[in-house]
Design a protein around this motif. Structure first.
Motif, PDB file in Angstrom:
ATOM      1  N   ASP B 186       0.824  -1.203   0.000  1.00  0.00           N
ATOM      2  CA  ASP B 186       0.000   0.000   0.000  1.00  0.00           C
ATOM      3  C   ASP B 186       0.863   1.261   0.000  1.00  0.00           C
ATOM      4  O   ASP B 186       1.999   1.237   0.468  1.00  0.00           O
ATOM      5  CB  ASP B 186      -0.877   0.020   1.247  1.00  0.00           C
ATOM      6  CG  ASP B 186      -2.216  -0.616   0.972  1.00  0.00           C
ATOM      7  OD1 ASP B 186      -2.779  -0.338  -0.096  1.00  0.00           O
ATOM      8  OD2 ASP B 186      -2.686  -1.384   1.812  1.00  0.00           O
ATOM      9  N   VAL B 187       0.286   2.359  -0.490  1.00  0.00           N
ATOM     10  CA  VAL B 187       1.057   3.596  -0.637  1.00  0.00           C
ATOM     11  C   VAL B 187       1.751   4.019   0.656  1.00  0.00           C
ATOM     12  O   VAL B 187       2.940   4.339   0.661  1.00  0.00           O
ATOM     13  CB  VAL B 187       0.144   4.748  -1.093  1.00  0.00           C
ATOM     14  CG1 VAL B 187       0.970   5.939  -1.494  1.00  0.00           C
ATOM     15  CG2 VAL B 187      -0.724   4.313  -2.235  1.00  0.00           C
ATOM     16  N   SER B 188       1.007   4.021   1.777  1.00  0.00           N
ATOM     17  CA  SER B 188       1.609   4.524   3.014  1.00  0.00           C
ATOM     18  C   SER B 188       2.703   3.576   3.497  1.00  0.00           C
ATOM     19  O   SER B 188       3.604   3.967   4.228  1.00  0.00           O
ATOM     20  CB  SER B 188       0.549   4.717   4.095  1.00  0.00           C
ATOM     21  OG  SER B 188       0.114   3.487   4.602  1.00  0.00           O
ATOM     22  N   ILE B 189       2.659   2.319   3.074  1.00  0.00           N
ATOM     23  CA  ILE B 189       3.665   1.341   3.478  1.00  0.00           C
ATOM     24  C   ILE B 189       4.879   1.420   2.542  1.00  0.00           C
ATOM     25  O   ILE B 189       6.012   1.235   2.968  1.00  0.00           O
ATOM     26  CB  ILE B 189       3.069  -0.085   3.458  1.00  0.00           C
ATOM     27  CG1 ILE B 189       1.735  -0.131   4.222  1.00  0.00           C
ATOM     28  CG2 ILE B 189       4.047  -1.103   4.017  1.00  0.00           C
ATOM     29  CD1 ILE B 189       1.827   0.153   5.679  1.00  0.00           C
ATOM     30  N   ALA B 191       6.342   3.967   1.303  1.00  0.00           N
ATOM     31  CA  ALA B 191       7.287   4.973   1.769  1.00  0.00           C
ATOM     32  C   ALA B 191       8.107   4.437   2.936  1.00  0.00           C
ATOM     33  O   ALA B 191       9.303   4.715   3.045  1.00  0.00           O
ATOM     34  CB  ALA B 191       6.545   6.242   2.169  1.00  0.00           C
ATOM     35  N   GLN B 192       7.473   3.654   3.810  1.00  0.00           N
ATOM     36  CA  GLN B 192       8.211   3.064   4.937  1.00  0.00           C
ATOM     37  C   GLN B 192       9.356   2.191   4.428  1.00  0.00           C
ATOM     38  O   GLN B 192      10.479   2.268   4.909  1.00  0.00           O
ATOM     39  CB  GLN B 192       7.286   2.189   5.796  1.00  0.00           C
ATOM     40  CG  GLN B 192       6.208   2.943   6.550  1.00  0.00           C
ATOM     41  CD  GLN B 192       5.318   1.978   7.354  1.00  0.00           C
ATOM     42  OE1 GLN B 192       5.545   0.787   7.416  1.00  0.00           O
ATOM     43  NE2 GLN B 192       4.289   2.530   7.982  1.00  0.00           N
ATOM     44  N   ILE B 194      10.813   2.175   1.400  1.00  0.00           N
ATOM     45  CA  ILE B 194      11.839   2.954   0.692  1.00  0.00           C
ATOM     46  C   ILE B 194      12.787   3.616   1.687  1.00  0.00           C
ATOM     47  O   ILE B 194      14.006   3.552   1.552  1.00  0.00           O
ATOM     48  CB  ILE B 194      11.183   4.021  -0.209  1.00  0.00           C
ATOM     49  CG1 ILE B 194      10.534   3.318  -1.393  1.00  0.00           C
ATOM     50  CG2 ILE B 194      12.203   5.039  -0.700  1.00  0.00           C
ATOM     51  CD1 ILE B 194      10.108   4.227  -2.490  1.00  0.00           C
ATOM     52  N   ASN B 195      12.199   4.232   2.724  1.00  0.00           N
ATOM     53  CA  ASN B 195      13.054   4.875   3.717  1.00  0.00           C
ATOM     54  C   ASN B 195      13.942   3.865   4.432  1.00  0.00           C
ATOM     55  O   ASN B 195      15.098   4.147   4.729  1.00  0.00           O
ATOM     56  CB  ASN B 195      12.204   5.631   4.738  1.00  0.00           C
ATOM     57  CG  ASN B 195      11.727   6.963   4.189  1.00  0.00           C
ATOM     58  OD1 ASN B 195      12.014   7.311   3.057  1.00  0.00           O
ATOM     59  ND2 ASN B 195      10.990   7.702   4.998  1.00  0.00           N
ATOM     60  N   ALA B 217       9.034   6.252  -7.676  1.00  0.00           N
ATOM     61  CA  ALA B 217       9.843   5.624  -6.633  1.00  0.00           C
ATOM     62  C   ALA B 217      11.273   5.437  -7.106  1.00  0.00           C
ATOM     63  O   ALA B 217      12.227   5.684  -6.363  1.00  0.00           O
ATOM     64  CB  ALA B 217       9.244   4.272  -6.235  1.00  0.00           C
TER      65      ALA B 217
END
Lengths: 332, 322
Positions: B186-189, B191-192, B194-195, B217
């Motif tokens: 999911d989108v919000s995950i 980013a987690q 990638i970081n 990305a």
């Protein structure tokens, strides 16, 4: 009057672990000639609320409460004027006719043993009976031309496996358009496709709105897709709509911490070295959803009241509505 | 600076079933690809599905045997190594897969999953040390140490991807191929994850080959990006430069098709649409493979295959720059 008006829809699923409350008091509306986006993560209830509208819930799903008015007629099974049988018959008469749906996975939607032509004329045969074979063929060719498939006459004789993913998705859109629907519900129509094909499918959806004047509901998790197509947006989280507004209001004046968080964690390639601020944690368990705001465990502004009570809708403009305690506190 | 990974004229062909007397046919998934990845660098690979980007990644870590060409890893040719040398290479070059539901064995506990590579490579002598290491790795990827006794089905997609990253890190690799590591999330995950990948790179000096079709990305995480079309690299450049000034018509079309999360911008944007779809890799067009869809195709494009060469700060394979 809106083309589709959903009020306080509640849909749940019985599972071995208990009742999953997938859609919790959702209200939304779509006008003719409008593209409305429903954005949310998997499990946020965006697809199930639309399956409720279509009368396509799986066996274990039931609509517990709410009303769904399409084109002036109540089509919610619990409020429908008539028996269950009559409701089913009515839904059959509008599905694929005045409301049609575009699904995500083009391969599992198409029947592998029927030619494209057979599948394309099926809704026309079901809903518009007085056509002869030649007329049907002409219509099928016309539909494929409209969705931009080259050499349509040859394609009609082919089977789904002979077409690429993008072609199949075009065929599905052609099937959805067959009876010139007034409302089109597109469930992640481009998620399985490459960006180059995606751009074309989105153009096609915009053309449909322009040429047919239909209302379109676009279910997606891709904010880029929303920005390039939608007039209005609903943001869903944990079975509830947390914020809604015009695309500009959501993207530039978003208020709800989830809506803002979502925008802060997507890549905007236009910005060099943009910092991604992910939302910590993961979505709530809808077997036992929190009494208050479903986002409370991941929200950096969470207060005591957020855990206990679901905030009332607050209007920030005629179109911009939000459910968040921060607005009551006056901090937004 | 010496590159950690150097790919030279790499080819991966798959034989395709043909009639008994017919000429043997090959699907040219990767056709004459050369590039380098430096220490601590992320090299992004983009292209439409079927362009050969996953096959390229898999050939580099030797899941597939190359048909021709060489892969140099830390100055050594690894395309033909066997036995102990290969085992050493496998420890240094790891892979993270797309689907965290398929890449973790559902019958093993998280601890067993993370310990398995340590067992294979005999990394820590006692089982207590292995457990300690596994708990430590779980903490690094943002999970709790006591999760080692749980099974994969108890975790969400994002958490599973963290587990597979922990398993990869168990061997202290120097190079990781990340094959669409976020597209199932999911989108919000996303980013987690990638970081997390960026944090790990900073702390451990790892080089990534980051394969994804999500161009946003890729641009975010990569230092340099290579665009692939039908088995060949058509352009390689520094990521901001490539995004701002794409040279190859294919890269231009690909980039202009990315939907940007900004309604004002999208309303005024021209999409450099390309016609048709990617041709079958069994029948690659002569000369430049992209010429059948290219809005600027010339006569020469059908005759000569353009070679990747330096134009400005980037490398591009296109006759427009002859």
């Amino acid at each position: 009057m809106s083309l589709l008006e959903i009020k306080n829809l509640k849909t749940s699923f019985t599972t071995e672990q208990g009742m999953v409350q997938a859609v919790r008091n959702v209200s939304l509306s779509v006008d003719e000639g409008e593209i409305v986006g429903i954005v949310g993560e998997s499990g946020s209830g965006k697809s199930q609320s639309m399956y409720s509208v279509m009368g396509l819930l799986s066996e274990n799903g039931i609509i517990e409460d709410g009303s769904i008015v399409f084109d002036g007629k109540e089509i919610c099974p619990i409020k429908f004027d008539g028996t269950q049988k009559e409701w089913e018959k009515y839904m059959e008469s509008i599905r694929g006719n005045t409301i049609s749906m575009i699904f995500q996975d083009p391969m599992s939607f198409l029947n592998p043993v029927l030619t494209i032509e057979k599948q394309l004329i099926e809704p026309i045969l079901n809903h518009r009976k007085k056509l002869n074979r030649d007329q049907l063929h002409t219509m099928a060719v016309e539909l494929l031309t409209r969705v931009g498939i080259p050499s349509p006459a040859e394609r009609l004789k082919q089977y789904p496996h002979q077409l690429s993913g993008g072609m199949r998705q075009r065929v599905i859109i052609a099937i959805a358009l067959a009876c010139s629907p007034r409302l089109i519900i597109a469930d992640e129509p481009t998620t399985a496709l490459d960006v180059t094909i995606q751009a074309k499918i989105l153009e096609l959806i915009k053309d449909m709105r322009k040429n047919l004047g239909s209302g379109v509901i676009l279910i997606t998790h891709d904010l880029g897709v929303v920005a390039s197509t939608c007039d209005r947006v609903y943001i869903m989280y944990g079975g509830k709509i947390v914020e809604s507004g015009t695309a500009d209001e959501i993207f530039y004046e978003g208020v709800h911490p989830y809506a803002k968080g979502l925008l802060a964690c997507v890549n905007n390639p236009e910005v060099d070295d943009n910092e991604l601020r992910p939302i910590p944690g993961s979505p709530p368990d809808l077997l036992a959803p929190p009494a208050g705001c479903p986002f409370v465990d991941r929200c950096e502004h969470a207060m005591k009241v957020c855990k206990l009570y679901w905030p009332k809708e607050k209007s920030l403009s005629d179109t911009h509505k939000v459910h968040c305690w921060l607005t009551e506190k006056g901090s937004i | 600076m010496e590159p950690i990974l150097k790919v030279e004229n790499l080819k991966t062909f798959f034989p395709v079933a043909t009639s008994m007397f017919g000429k043997k046919k090959y699907l040219k998934a990767v056709n004459d690809v050369s590039f380098e990845v430096f220490e601590n660098e992320t090299f992004g690979l983009v292209g439409e599905s079927g362009c050969g980007k996953s096959t390229l990644g898999r050939t580099i870590v030797k899941i597939y045997e190359p048909t021709d060409g060489k892969v140099w890893f830390e100055g050594k040719d690894v395309s033909t190594i066997k036995g102990d040398e290969l085992k050493k290479f496998r420890k240094d070059a790891q892979m993270i897969f797309q689907d965290p539901y398929a890449s973790l064995n559902s019958r093993m506990t998280v601890g067993e999953i993370i310990r398995e590579p340590m067992d294979i490579h005999d990394l820590y002598p006692t089982s207590k040390e292995k457990d300690e290491k596994a708990s430590e790795l779980l903490e690094i990827v943002g999970l709790k140490p006591d999760h080692i006794r749980r099974y994969p089905h108890e975790f969400s997609g994002g958490q599973r991807q963290r587990i597979s990253i922990a398993r990869t890190l168990a061997l202290n690799p120097k190079f990781i191929v990340c094959d669409e590591p976020i597209s199932a999330l999911d989108v919000s995950i996303q980013a987690q994850i990638i970081n997390l990948l960026e944090k790990i790179q900073e702390e451990r000096n790892i080089s990534y080959l980051f394969i994804a079709h999500d161009l946003g990305a890729v641009k975010h995480i990569s230092d340099r990006i290579g665009a692939m079309y039908l088995g060949s690299l058509v352009e390689v450049g520094e990521s901001n430069e490539l995004y701002r000034n794409p040279l190859h018509p294919y890269t231009r079309a690909l980039l202009s098709a990315i939907p940007i999360p900004d309604p004002h911008l999208m309303r005024n944007r021209e999409i450099a649409a390309i016609d048709g779809e990617i041709p079958s890799p069994l029948n690659v067009p002569s000369g430049c493979a992209f010429r059948t869809r290219c809005p600027m195709a010339m006569e020469v494009c059908a005759k000569d295959t353009p070679k990747l060469r330096k134009v400005g700060n980037s490398q591009v394979a296109c006759h427009l720059y002859d």
